[in-house]
Design a protein around this motif. Structure first.
Motif, mmCIF file in Angstrom:
data_model
loop_
_atom_site.group_PDB
_atom_site.id
_atom_site.type_symbol
_atom_site.label_atom_id
_atom_site.label_comp_id
_atom_site.label_asym_id
_atom_site.label_seq_id
_atom_site.Cartn_x
_atom_site.Cartn_y
_atom_site.Cartn_z
ATOM 1 N N GLU A 132 0.821 -1.212 0.000
ATOM 2 C CA GLU A 132 0.000 0.000 0.000
ATOM 3 C C GLU A 132 0.859 1.269 0.000
ATOM 4 O OE1 GLU A 132 -2.921 2.113 3.247
ATOM 5 O OE2 GLU A 132 -3.093 -0.053 2.977
ATOM 6 N N ASN A 133 1.932 1.268 0.783
ATOM 7 C CA ASN A 133 2.797 2.445 0.906
ATOM 8 C C ASN A 133 4.106 2.327 0.142
ATOM 9 O OD1 ASN A 133 1.070 3.808 2.788
ATOM 10 N ND2 ASN A 133 1.762 2.362 4.331
ATOM 11 N N ASP A 134 4.403 1.128 -0.369
ATOM 12 C CA ASP A 134 5.693 0.838 -0.984
ATOM 13 C C ASP A 134 6.821 1.133 0.006
ATOM 14 O OD1 ASP A 134 7.428 -0.067 -2.986
ATOM 15 O OD2 ASP A 134 7.689 1.939 -3.816
ATOM 16 N N TRP A 135 6.625 0.649 1.255
ATOM 17 C CA TRP A 135 7.584 0.836 2.341
ATOM 18 C C TRP A 135 8.062 -0.526 2.820
ATOM 19 C CZ3 TRP A 135 4.524 4.375 6.222
ATOM 20 C CH2 TRP A 135 4.463 5.686 5.721
ATOM 21 N N PHE A 136 9.301 -0.543 3.281
ATOM 22 C CA PHE A 136 9.829 -1.703 3.984
ATOM 23 C C PHE A 136 9.822 -1.410 5.470
ATOM 24 C CE2 PHE A 136 11.512 -2.494 -0.193
ATOM 25 C CZ PHE A 136 11.393 -3.873 -0.303
ATOM 26 N N ARG A 137 9.320 -2.357 6.239
ATOM 27 C CA ARG A 137 9.387 -2.239 7.694
ATOM 28 C C ARG A 137 10.792 -2.636 8.094
ATOM 29 N NH1 ARG A 137 5.692 -5.582 11.892
ATOM 30 N NH2 ARG A 137 4.060 -4.407 10.884
ATOM 31 N N ARG A 138 11.497 -1.712 8.713
ATOM 32 C CA ARG A 138 12.884 -1.958 9.077
ATOM 33 C C ARG A 138 13.048 -2.278 10.554
ATOM 34 N NH1 ARG A 138 16.581 -0.768 5.086
ATOM 35 N NH2 ARG A 138 17.696 -2.163 6.457
ATOM 36 N N LEU A 139 12.193 -1.733 11.390
ATOM 37 C CA LEU A 139 12.303 -1.930 12.837
ATOM 38 C C LEU A 139 10.937 -2.197 13.436
ATOM 39 C CD1 LEU A 139 14.567 1.108 13.786
ATOM 40 C CD2 LEU A 139 15.264 -1.275 13.680
ATOM 41 N N ASN A 140 10.936 -2.984 14.481
ATOM 42 C CA ASN A 140 9.774 -3.139 15.354
ATOM 43 C C ASN A 140 10.187 -2.650 16.724
ATOM 44 O OD1 ASN A 140 8.182 -4.381 13.434
ATOM 45 N ND2 ASN A 140 8.576 -6.441 14.173
ATOM 46 N N ILE A 141 9.306 -1.936 17.377
ATOM 47 C CA ILE A 141 9.544 -1.527 18.756
ATOM 48 C C ILE A 141 8.454 -2.183 19.593
ATOM 49 C CG2 ILE A 141 9.581 0.395 20.385
ATOM 50 C CD1 ILE A 141 10.482 2.168 18.042
ATOM 51 N N LEU A 142 8.864 -2.913 20.597
ATOM 52 C CA LEU A 142 7.933 -3.590 21.494
ATOM 53 C C LEU A 142 8.110 -3.009 22.883
ATOM 54 C CD1 LEU A 142 8.728 -7.254 20.379
ATOM 55 C CD2 LEU A 142 7.000 -5.718 19.433
ATOM 56 N N ILE A 143 7.028 -2.522 23.452
ATOM 57 C CA ILE A 143 7.060 -2.001 24.821
ATOM 58 C C ILE A 143 5.986 -2.750 25.605
ATOM 59 C CG2 ILE A 143 6.713 0.010 26.311
ATOM 60 C CD1 ILE A 143 7.698 1.749 23.994
ATOM 61 N N TYR A 144 6.419 -3.429 26.654
ATOM 62 C CA TYR A 144 5.499 -4.235 27.460
ATOM 63 C C TYR A 144 5.125 -3.495 28.724
ATOM 64 C CZ TYR A 144 6.536 -7.769 24.135
ATOM 65 O OH TYR A 144 6.661 -8.444 22.961
ATOM 66 N N LEU A 145 3.851 -3.589 29.077
ATOM 67 C CA LEU A 145 3.331 -2.825 30.211
ATOM 68 C C LEU A 145 2.685 -3.719 31.262
ATOM 69 C CD1 LEU A 145 1.806 0.093 28.119
ATOM 70 C CD2 LEU A 145 3.940 0.103 29.413
ATOM 71 N N ASN A 146 3.099 -4.972 31.342
ATOM 72 C CA ASN A 146 2.581 -5.871 32.370
ATOM 73 C C ASN A 146 3.286 -5.578 33.681
ATOM 74 O OD1 ASN A 146 0.918 -7.618 30.625
ATOM 75 N ND2 ASN A 146 2.896 -8.089 29.699
ATOM 76 N N SER A 147 2.549 -5.089 34.671
ATOM 77 C CA SER A 147 3.176 -4.781 35.957
ATOM 78 C C SER A 147 3.427 -6.044 36.769
ATOM 79 C CB SER A 147 2.327 -3.793 36.751
ATOM 80 O OG SER A 147 1.027 -4.305 36.941
ATOM 81 N N GLU A 148 2.697 -7.098 36.467
ATOM 82 C CA GLU A 148 2.908 -8.385 37.128
ATOM 83 C C GLU A 148 3.052 -9.449 36.059
ATOM 84 O OE1 GLU A 148 -0.027 -9.387 40.069
ATOM 85 O OE2 GLU A 148 -0.281 -7.299 40.634
ATOM 86 N N TRP A 149 3.996 -10.352 36.266
ATOM 87 C CA TRP A 149 4.163 -11.451 35.323
ATOM 88 C C TRP A 149 4.690 -12.663 36.068
ATOM 89 C CZ3 TRP A 149 2.062 -11.729 30.791
ATOM 90 C CH2 TRP A 149 2.346 -12.829 29.997
ATOM 91 N N ASP A 150 3.981 -13.771 35.928
ATOM 92 C CA ASP A 150 4.383 -15.038 36.535
ATOM 93 C C ASP A 150 5.014 -15.893 35.437
ATOM 94 O OD1 ASP A 150 4.434 -17.722 37.465
ATOM 95 O OD2 ASP A 150 2.779 -17.288 38.848
ATOM 96 N N GLU A 151 6.245 -16.331 35.628
ATOM 97 C CA GLU A 151 6.945 -17.087 34.592
ATOM 98 C C GLU A 151 6.214 -18.374 34.220
ATOM 99 O OE1 GLU A 151 10.277 -19.725 36.868
ATOM 100 O OE2 GLU A 151 10.688 -17.577 36.710
ATOM 101 N N HIS A 152 5.360 -18.872 35.107
ATOM 102 C CA HIS A 152 4.608 -20.092 34.811
ATOM 103 C C HIS A 152 3.522 -19.859 33.762
ATOM 104 C CE1 HIS A 152 6.399 -20.974 38.783
ATOM 105 N NE2 HIS A 152 6.627 -22.126 38.189
ATOM 106 N N TRP A 153 3.191 -18.603 33.490
ATOM 107 C CA TRP A 153 2.201 -18.296 32.461
ATOM 108 C C TRP A 153 2.746 -18.545 31.064
ATOM 109 C CZ3 TRP A 153 0.765 -12.839 34.656
ATOM 110 C CH2 TRP A 153 0.036 -13.005 35.837
#
Length: 186
Positions: A132-153
């Motif tokens: 649609e834009n004739d653009w290449f996506r060069r980067l992804n930015i991921l920002i996580y906002l989970n204040s609690e996270w259990d590794e068992h999840w």
């Protein structure tokens, strides 16, 4: 101030030396008070369903994407503007060595994402070209906002080698974690 101060030179070195592909992870990237405001402003899964596109496929389940920036709560809109600012893009250009970066105003594949209980997103490569834009996506930015996270999840962000045989990193999606990756290098 939205972002914590960061050392561009050190980040560039980390980015260039990262394995299995060039990427960086910056814990506590956001100002702590601003990060909490973002997390508090984020919609619940049920509210997100009413505002965005719900994915329910084999590889994506119970995930909602809101890419209409007009629907973003004020703190999220402020972050969106800051990440698209010329100053931040200049920092990313320096760190990644990728010239002429543009922010995608349509947030194709981007925006706010909310995954509900027992939701999933399989290991995948994001698309890297917008016809649609004739653009290449060069980067992804991921920002996580989970204040609690259990590794068992489960649900860690996993960075796999090109053959998807070795997981080099598993990152908990916790509040204040920032990551980017060059999708064209995978």
């Amino acid at each position: 101030m939205l972002f914590q101060p960061f050392d561009r030179v050190a980040l560039k070195q980390r980015f260039d030396q990262a394995i299995p592909f060039r990427h960086i992870v910056i814990d506590d990237f956001l100002d702590p008070d601003f990060a909490k405001a973002l997390a508090n402003a984020y919609p619940t899964f049920d509210d997100a369903i009413a505002q965005g596109f719900a994915f329910n496929f084999v590889n994506e389940r119970k995930k909602v994407q809101i890419s209409d920036a007009a629907r973003f709560p004020a703190p999220i809109a402020e972050l969106h503007r800051a990440l698209a600012s010329p100053a931040f893009l200049a920092d990313l250009e320096y760190i990644t060595g990728t010239p002429k970066l543009l922010a995608d105003p349509a947030l194709l594949g981007g925006g706010m994402h909310v995954t509900g209980p027992h939701g999933r997103l399989d290991v995948h490569l994001d698309f890297n070209y917008s016809e649609e834009n004739d653009w290449f996506r060069r980067l992804n930015i991921l920002i996580y906002l989970n204040s609690e996270w259990d590794e068992h999840w489960g649900g860690e962000v996993e960075l796999w080698d090109r053959e998807v045989k070795v997981c080099h990193h598993a990152l908990a999606p916790i509040l204040c974690t920032f990551g980017s990756r060059l999708t064209d290098l995978m």
